[in-house]
Design an enzyme around this catalytic site. Structure first.
Site, PDB file in Angstrom:
ATOM      1  N   LYS A  14       0.879  -1.222  -0.446  1.00  0.00           N
ATOM      2  CA  LYS A  14      -0.217   0.191   0.104  1.00  0.00           C
ATOM      3  C   LYS A  14       0.555   1.572  -0.132  1.00  0.00           C
ATOM      4  O   LYS A  14       2.104   1.434   0.789  1.00  0.00           O
ATOM      5  CB  LYS A  14      -0.985  -0.242   0.915  1.00  0.00           C
ATOM      6  N   ARG A 119       0.047 -14.686   4.112  1.00  0.00           N
ATOM      7  CA  ARG A 119      -1.336 -13.861   5.967  1.00  0.00           C
ATOM      8  C   ARG A 119      -0.309 -14.089   7.050  1.00  0.00           C
ATOM      9  O   ARG A 119      -0.658 -13.396   7.791  1.00  0.00           O
ATOM     10  CB  ARG A 119      -2.318 -14.531   5.176  1.00  0.00           C
ATOM     11  N   THR A 125      -4.448  -7.403  10.881  1.00  0.00           N
ATOM     12  CA  THR A 125      -5.173  -6.688   9.922  1.00  0.00           C
ATOM     13  C   THR A 125      -4.075  -4.995  11.377  1.00  0.00           C
ATOM     14  O   THR A 125      -4.034  -3.681  10.366  1.00  0.00           O
ATOM     15  CB  THR A 125      -6.367  -6.833  10.086  1.00  0.00           C
ATOM     16  N   HIS A 159      -1.958  -5.163   1.232  1.00  0.00           N
ATOM     17  CA  HIS A 159      -3.608  -6.210   2.051  1.00  0.00           C
ATOM     18  C   HIS A 159      -2.833  -7.565   0.831  1.00  0.00           C
ATOM     19  O   HIS A 159      -2.140  -7.369   0.039  1.00  0.00           O
ATOM     20  CB  HIS A 159      -4.066  -5.664   0.032  1.00  0.00           C
TER      21      HIS A 159
HETATM   22  P1  GDP Z   1      -7.157  -7.678   6.219  1.00  0.00           P
HETATM   23  O1  GDP Z   1      -7.384  -8.393   4.657  1.00  0.00           O
HETATM   24  O2  GDP Z   1      -5.927  -7.493   7.179  1.00  0.00           O
HETATM   25  O3  GDP Z   1      -6.387  -6.343   5.595  1.00  0.00           O
HETATM   26  O4  GDP Z   1      -8.680  -6.874   6.895  1.00  0.00           O
HETATM   27  P2  GDP Z   1     -10.178  -7.114   6.174  1.00  0.00           P
HETATM   28  O5  GDP Z   1      -9.890  -7.794   4.528  1.00  0.00           O
HETATM   29  O6  GDP Z   1     -10.918  -7.159   7.328  1.00  0.00           O
HETATM   30  O7  GDP Z   1      -9.874  -5.519   6.218  1.00  0.00           O
HETATM   31  C1  GDP Z   1      -9.553  -4.554   4.990  1.00  0.00           C
HETATM   32  C2  GDP Z   1      -9.609  -3.593   5.764  1.00  0.00           C
HETATM   33  O8  GDP Z   1     -10.656  -2.912   5.713  1.00  0.00           O
HETATM   34  C3  GDP Z   1      -8.008  -3.005   6.277  1.00  0.00           C
HETATM   35  O9  GDP Z   1      -6.715  -3.400   5.932  1.00  0.00           O
HETATM   36  C4  GDP Z   1      -8.388  -2.200   7.084  1.00  0.00           C
HETATM   37  O10 GDP Z   1      -7.555  -0.273   6.341  1.00  0.00           O
HETATM   38  C5  GDP Z   1      -9.882  -1.237   6.699  1.00  0.00           C
HETATM   39  N1  GDP Z   1     -10.781  -2.023   8.015  1.00  0.00           N
HETATM   40  C6  GDP Z   1     -10.927  -3.504   8.580  1.00  0.00           C
HETATM   41  N2  GDP Z   1     -11.601  -3.512   9.603  1.00  0.00           N
HETATM   42  C7  GDP Z   1     -11.964  -2.417  10.055  1.00  0.00           C
HETATM   43  C8  GDP Z   1     -12.817  -2.039  11.415  1.00  0.00           C
HETATM   44  O11 GDP Z   1     -12.815  -2.873  11.946  1.00  0.00           O
HETATM   45  N3  GDP Z   1     -12.188  -0.541  11.332  1.00  0.00           N
HETATM   46  C9  GDP Z   1     -12.003   0.035  10.808  1.00  0.00           C
HETATM   47  N4  GDP Z   1     -11.716   1.404  10.725  1.00  0.00           N
HETATM   48  N5  GDP Z   1     -11.224  -0.478   9.337  1.00  0.00           N
HETATM   49  C10 GDP Z   1     -11.184  -1.855   8.731  1.00  0.00           C
HETATM   50 MG    MG Z   2      -9.095  -8.650   3.573  1.00  0.00          MG
END
Ligand code: GDP
Ligand code: MG
Length: 201
Positions: A14, A119, A125, A159
């Site tokens: 990113k 991962r 995250t 990501h």
């Molecule tokens: P990743 O696969 O670990 O990147 O997580 P996800 O696919 O669940 O979420 C994608 C993106 O959404 C993350 O990288 C965060 O930027 C955002 N995000 C995910 N969960 C949350 C949350 O609970 N709160 C907020 N503010 N952003 C979130």
């Molecule tokens: Mg994701």
């Protein structure tokens, strides 16, 4: 089913990963695991691409909205809305700002358990709570609470696709077929060959 060694995952370094000069470090972590890079490019994503990327799971907005509402409540704060779609919309809007502010590096990694291994190396995250030894745990400090209180997306460097089905839907959004290399790495013999013949002279 394809052989294990054919599993693919999409990784995006990113804007904060690029700006922190972590491209080499991040690639090193995936490369040293034995996975094979089959596509790498730097691009400036459009807001439309980011919208499509986060719509691969049609429930993403609702799920992320519900999670965010829950975390406001856990902190004893009032969420901006109690409708997961509304909060999810605002998360995606913030993600668009973040993901289009500078070039990113898009990559496809291939090999056995590619999704899971990437991962694991990437970490959870939220950098604040991701394990030491993972990329997010070692190289960045952001938290949901700071990102929420500043009204922006959490900055977590990378990501990485969540499962093989998600990877196969995300890859065509970022890469044309002709950008994806099909080749054998010499090290694949020691990783995957069944009989290991042909090594001794
Ligand atoms: P990743 O696969 O670990 O990147 O997580 P996800 O696919 O669940 O979420 C994608 C993106 O959404 C993350 O990288 C965060 O930027 C955002 N995000 C995910 N969960 C949350 C949350 O609970 N709160 C907020 N503010 N952003 C979130
Ligand atoms: Mg994701």
């Amino acid at each position: 089913m394809d052989h294990y060694s054919k599993e693919r995952t999409l990784v995006i370094i990113k804007p904060d990963g690029v700006q922190r000069s972590l491209i080499g470090e991040i690639i090193k972590r995936y490369e040293q695991s034995g996975l094979k890079a089959i596509a790498i490019k730097m691009i400036l994503p459009s807001e439309d691409l980011i919208e499509r990327h986060y719509s691969v799971d049609p429930d993403f907005k609702k799920k992320v909205g519900a999670k965010a509402i829950e975390s406001y409540k856990t902190k004893g704060e009032t969420p901006p809305s109690n409708d997961p779609e509304v909060v999810g919309d605002s998360v995606v809007k913030r993600l668009k700002n973040y993901m289009t502010c500078s070039p990113v590096v898009a990559m496809i990694w291939q090999g056995a358990h590619a999704v899971e291994l990437v991962r694991k190396a990437t970490g959870g995250t939220e950098p604040r709570t991701s394990d030491v030894g993972t990329i997010r745990g070692d190289y960045v400090l952001d938290s949901y609470s700071m990102a929420d209180s500043d009204g922006r997306a959490i900055r977590n460097l990378i990501h990485a696709s969540g499962n093989p089905e998600e990877a196969e839907k995300e890859i065509p959004l970022w890469f044309e077929d002709k950008e994806i290399m099909q080749y054998r790495l010499v090290q694949e013999s020691i990783l995957y060959d069944v009989n290991l013949d042909g090594l001794l002279e």
